[in-house]
Each structure stands twice: as structure tokens, then as C-alpha cells.
Design a protein around this motif. Structure first.
Motif, PDB file in Angstrom:
ATOM      1  N   GLY A 191       0.779  -1.239   0.000  1.00 27.51           N
ATOM      2  CA  GLY A 191       0.000   0.000   0.000  1.00 27.51           C
ATOM      3  C   GLY A 191       0.798   1.269   0.000  1.00 27.51           C
ATOM      4  N   ALA A 192       2.114   1.192  -0.188  1.00 26.28           N
ATOM      5  CA  ALA A 192       2.943   2.401  -0.198  1.00 26.28           C
ATOM      6  C   ALA A 192       2.860   3.105  -1.558  1.00 26.28           C
ATOM      7  N   GLU A 193       3.109   4.406  -1.542  1.00 24.41           N
ATOM      8  CA  GLU A 193       3.305   5.157  -2.779  1.00 24.41           C
ATOM      9  C   GLU A 193       4.775   5.010  -3.157  1.00 24.41           C
ATOM     10  N   VAL A 194       5.036   4.360  -4.282  1.00 22.49           N
ATOM     11  CA  VAL A 194       6.402   3.959  -4.627  1.00 22.49           C
ATOM     12  C   VAL A 194       6.961   4.855  -5.720  1.00 22.49           C
ATOM     13  N   HIS A 195       8.149   5.406  -5.466  1.00 28.59           N
ATOM     14  CA  HIS A 195       8.925   6.136  -6.462  1.00 28.59           C
ATOM     15  C   HIS A 195      10.200   5.350  -6.739  1.00 28.59           C
ATOM     16  N   LEU A 196      10.671   5.400  -7.991  1.00 27.31           N
ATOM     17  CA  LEU A 196      11.893   4.712  -8.385  1.00 27.31           C
ATOM     18  C   LEU A 196      12.847   5.694  -9.037  1.00 27.31           C
ATOM     19  N   MET A 197      14.140   5.547  -8.753  1.00 31.87           N
ATOM     20  CA  MET A 197      15.163   6.381  -9.374  1.00 31.87           C
ATOM     21  C   MET A 197      16.176   5.493 -10.077  1.00 31.87           C
ATOM     22  N   GLY A 198      16.471   5.809 -11.338  1.00 33.71           N
ATOM     23  CA  GLY A 198      17.438   5.039 -12.106  1.00 33.71           C
ATOM     24  C   GLY A 198      18.299   5.936 -12.957  1.00 33.71           C
ATOM     25  N   CYS A 199      19.230   5.312 -13.690  1.00 30.33           N
ATOM     26  CA  CYS A 199      20.189   6.109 -14.459  1.00 30.33           C
ATOM     27  C   CYS A 199      20.102   5.881 -15.963  1.00 30.33           C
ATOM     28  N   THR A 200      19.277   4.938 -16.412  1.00 37.51           N
ATOM     29  CA  THR A 200      19.133   4.730 -17.858  1.00 37.51           C
ATOM     30  C   THR A 200      17.659   4.836 -18.236  1.00 37.51           C
ATOM     31  N   GLU A 201      17.405   5.395 -19.384  1.00 39.91           N
ATOM     32  CA  GLU A 201      16.020   5.560 -19.825  1.00 39.91           C
ATOM     33  C   GLU A 201      15.353   4.210 -20.054  1.00 39.91           C
ATOM     34  N   SER A 202      16.130   3.210 -20.510  1.00 40.55           N
ATOM     35  CA  SER A 202      15.524   1.897 -20.754  1.00 40.55           C
ATOM     36  C   SER A 202      15.018   1.265 -19.464  1.00 40.55           C
ATOM     37  N   SER A 203      15.799   1.388 -18.381  1.00 40.10           N
ATOM     38  CA  SER A 203      15.354   0.805 -17.113  1.00 40.10           C
ATOM     39  C   SER A 203      14.159   1.572 -16.554  1.00 40.10           C
ATOM     40  N   LEU A 204      14.143   2.883 -16.730  1.00 40.16           N
ATOM     41  CA  LEU A 204      13.019   3.678 -16.252  1.00 40.16           C
ATOM     42  C   LEU A 204      11.763   3.369 -17.060  1.00 40.16           C
ATOM     43  N   ALA A 205      11.927   3.184 -18.373  1.00 37.08           N
ATOM     44  CA  ALA A 205      10.783   2.851 -19.215  1.00 37.08           C
ATOM     45  C   ALA A 205      10.214   1.490 -18.842  1.00 37.08           C
ATOM     46  N   PHE A 206      11.099   0.548 -18.522  1.00 36.78           N
ATOM     47  CA  PHE A 206      10.619  -0.775 -18.118  1.00 36.78           C
ATOM     48  C   PHE A 206       9.833  -0.672 -16.819  1.00 36.78           C
ATOM     49  N   ALA A 207      10.327   0.114 -15.867  1.00 32.66           N
ATOM     50  CA  ALA A 207       9.612   0.297 -14.606  1.00 32.66           C
ATOM     51  C   ALA A 207       8.234   0.914 -14.844  1.00 32.66           C
ATOM     52  N   ARG A 208       8.156   1.873 -15.750  1.00 31.70           N
ATOM     53  CA  ARG A 208       6.847   2.452 -16.075  1.00 31.70           C
ATOM     54  C   ARG A 208       5.921   1.388 -16.649  1.00 31.70           C
ATOM     55  N   GLY A 209       6.476   0.504 -17.465  1.00 34.67           N
ATOM     56  CA  GLY A 209       5.670  -0.563 -18.047  1.00 34.67           C
ATOM     57  C   GLY A 209       5.129  -1.537 -17.019  1.00 34.67           C
ATOM     58  N   LEU A 210       5.750  -1.586 -15.850  1.00 31.35           N
ATOM     59  CA  LEU A 210       5.260  -2.427 -14.755  1.00 31.35           C
ATOM     60  C   LEU A 210       4.213  -1.702 -13.914  1.00 31.35           C
ATOM     61  N   GLY A 211       3.862  -0.490 -14.324  1.00 29.51           N
ATOM     62  CA  GLY A 211       2.819   0.242 -13.623  1.00 29.51           C
ATOM     63  C   GLY A 211       3.309   1.212 -12.572  1.00 29.51           C
ATOM     64  N   PHE A 212       4.604   1.476 -12.543  1.00 27.27           N
ATOM     65  CA  PHE A 212       5.138   2.464 -11.598  1.00 27.27           C
ATOM     66  C   PHE A 212       5.166   3.829 -12.289  1.00 27.27           C
ATOM     67  N   ASP A 213       4.320   4.714 -11.817  1.00 28.27           N
ATOM     68  CA  ASP A 213       4.158   6.017 -12.469  1.00 28.27           C
ATOM     69  C   ASP A 213       5.186   7.043 -12.021  1.00 28.27           C
ATOM     70  N   HIS A 214       5.727   6.859 -10.805  1.00 26.63           N
ATOM     71  CA  HIS A 214       6.653   7.852 -10.251  1.00 26.63           C
ATOM     72  C   HIS A 214       8.092   7.354 -10.462  1.00 26.63           C
TER      73      HIS A 214
END
Length: 338
Positions: A191-214
Motif C-alpha cells: 500500500g505504499a506510494e512507490v517512487h523509483l530512481m534510475g540512471c538509464t532511460e531503458s530501465s526507467l521505461a521498463f519500470a513504467r511498463g510495470l505500472g510504476f508512475d513515479h
């Protein structure tokens, strides 16, 4: 049986070896799936600290994220294990020291680690011998792919729990690799509001594809109060960054390992009244991870980009991605593939 063996830094063979025999207290498992981990890569490159500390030596057989089916049992082992689908704890304590007796066998000074430490052969083979005491049964709803993701999942679950968040709290996970994404999944399930920080656009795009908006690059993290920050990266400067970003009176959790020492300013730690927690090993979190996978509250299967044979492990460890690999960070091995 066929097995993948590291013979020296950057050198490997797929060898024909005698099939393992179950000794007293042991079982032999037909291996169905193995995850390739960053630790395996460090053994391939020769950078793994255990090699320089005398805990490990070549030749060695890696592989500690595995699932399979029990094929044989040794003396003193319940025959009920035969035919059961299982995964196994990586950390094998001595069982008699103070740490083991206090339930902390995963930090036993004399421990073996499957495929990592103490000459205990790993799972990159058609069969594997392990103590029956290390086994965890898998229900039908946890397939071989999920079974081989229980070990990294157990690490991630422990990190998520160490954040000590309440539903609706905001957390930041540094590093959207396998462990970071698993941490994020467990935090989201809680139930947490989850934010993710990364260094490559590909890894960030993959995280967005898993439903992580932040999802943020390091220079774009918003100025928000984070109730916990989990460092799941291998960047030595990020534990210090975690301490800067976390709210006073909250927690930072360190599960990533850098190749050089990380430093935090303990003055800031004290003045912000922050709790810092380190996490080693999935051991205390394995059963809860299996339950989460079985219930479907966490489904990490999209993290697996490809499944390869033993003959393809060497190039994967050398940094080559299979030609048909998807965008996920994890590569699996099926030792039964030709």
C-alpha cells in the motif's frame, strides 16, 4: 550430468560431471530453472570479494537462485520429499554456533553459500545436492519461473519490510534492477506510494511498463517527503544520497553493494534521527515470498527477459544479452535445454 563451471576469471566450461549423490541429511534435486545474479557476474570477472578472502576458489559452479524437483533423498531424510517441487535457501549455517542457535544462520561465520561460498556447488547443472533442511516446498501456483525468483524476492521482501512503512506512506527505491523492482513490487503490494530512481532511460521505461508512475532520473527526483529510501543500487554515492532524501525520523535501507566503500555522514544520520538498516540474505523472508507469489499479490515474472541453456551462460555472464531477450533485467537458465 552437465554442469557449468567457472575455471578462472573469464574462463568457463560446460563439463560432464558425476551426478551428485545425496549424503546423510541431503537431497538431490533435478534443477528446472536458475537465475543469473550479479554475484555470478562478479565471480566471472574475478571481482567477487570472497575470492580474495579465501571463502571461494576456482574451479567453481555458481547458481543460487533455483527451483526444481526432489529426485533422491539421503539417509535420515523424510521420503515425503521425493517428487516435491522445491527451492532452497542459499545460506547454510553450521547449526551449532551462537548465531545459528539465535536464528541467524544466514550470518554464521562458518556458513556455506550454495554456488558462492565454502565449495558448495551451485545450481547451474542438471542436478544439485543440498541439505534437506534448506528446502522450501513450492505450491502448484508457484511455477519454476517464480520458484527461481523466490531467493531474490526474499531479499527484496526483507528490504521492503525494513522500511517499516504504513499504507499511503511514500518511499523511494534507488536502482530499478531486479532487486530494486522486486522491492518496489512488495512495497506497492503493502500500500505504499512507490517512487523509483534510475540512471538509464531503458530501465526507467521498463519500470513504467510495470505500472510504476513515479519514475525519475537522479537529477529529476522531486522535492517530496520520503518516509523511507531503499538503496538497491551498486553506486557507492547513493547511500549518502538516500540519507539526504529521507524524511527526519524515518529509515534508509541498504541492500545494494557497491564495488568500493560507501560513506554516509553519521552527523546527518544522528541530527535527522534516521534509522539505517542493512539487509543480507533472503533466508528469513523465503516462506513469506512464496506465499506472496502464490497469492498473486506480487508477480515478478515480467522481470525475466529470456531463458537460456547451460551452453549460453558464459556469454550472458560476459555481458551479452540473448538476441530474443525482452526488456527485463533477469536472465534465467533451464539446464534441461539442449
Amino acid at each position: 550430468m552437465r554442469a557449468f563451471v567457472l575455471t578462472a576469471p573469464g574462463a568457463y566450461e560446460v563439463q560432464e560431471l558425476p551426478a551428485p549423490v545425496a549424503g546423510p541429511g541431503e537431497v538431490v534435486v533435478d534443477v528446472e530453472r536458475v537465475g543469473v545474479c550479479g554475484t555470478d557476474v562478479e565471480f566471472f570477472t574475478g571481482e567477487m570479494a570472497y575470492l580474495h578472502q579465501g571463502h571461494s576458489a576456482y574451479p567453481m559452479r555458481p547458481g543460487h537462485e533455483w527451483a526444481g524437483r526432489v529426485a533422491a533423498v539421503g539417509e535420515g531424510v523424510d521420503a515425503g520429499w521425493l517428487g516435491r517441487r522445491v527451492m532452497g535457501d542459499t545460506m547454510l549455517g553450521c547449526g551449532s554456533c551462537r548465531r545459528c542457535l539465535r536464528g541467524h544462520q544466514h550470518v554464521c561465520e562458518k556458513r556455506q553459500e550454495v554456488g558462492i561460498r565454502g565449495a558448495r556447488a551451485g545450481a547451474l547443472a542438471e542436478q544439485l545436492a543440498v541439505p534437506a533442511s534448506s528446502l522450501h516446498a513450492l505450491p502448484d501456483s508457484v511455477d519454476a519461473v517464480l520458484g527461481a525468483l523466490v531467493e531474490p524476492g526474499g531479499n527484496a521482501l526483507r528490504a521492503a519490510r525494513a522500511a517499516a512503512l504504513q499504507p499511503g506512506d511514500r518511499t523511494l527505491v534507488l536502482g530499478p534492477g531486479t532487486i530494486g523492482l522486486l522491492v518496489a513490487m512488495f512495497l506497492r503490494a503493502a500500500g505504499a506510494e512507490v517512487h523509483l530512481m534510475g540512471c538509464t532511460e531503458s530501465s526507467l521505461a521498463f519500470a513504467r511498463g510495470l505500472g510504476f508512475d513515479h519514475v525519475w532520473a537522479e537529477d529529476a527526483v522531486p522535492d517530496l517527503p520520503f518516509d523511507a529510501v531503499v538503496d538497491a543500487s551498486n553506486a557507492s554515492h547513493l547511500p549518502g544520497r538516500a540519507l539526504e532524501l529521507v524524511e527526519p525520523g524515518s529509515r534508509i535501507v541498504c541492500i545494494g553493494l557497491a564495488g568500493e566503500p560507501s560513506r554516509i555522514d553519521t552527523r546527518t544520520l544522528a541530527l535527522k534521527d534516521v534509522t539505517a538498516v542493512g539487509v543480507l540474505s533472503a533466508s528469513p523472508g523465503l516462506d513469506a515470498t512464496i506465499r506472496a507469489y502464490a497469492a498473486g499479490s506480487v508477480d515478478p515474472r515480467p522481470l525475466v527477459a529470456a531463458t537460456v541453456s547451460l551452453d549460453e551462460v558464459g556469454p550472458v555472464l560476459a555481458g551479452e544479452r540473448p538476441t530474443d531477450a525482452g526488456p527485463g533485467p533477469k536472465i534465467h537458465v533451464d539446464p534441461r535445454l539442449a
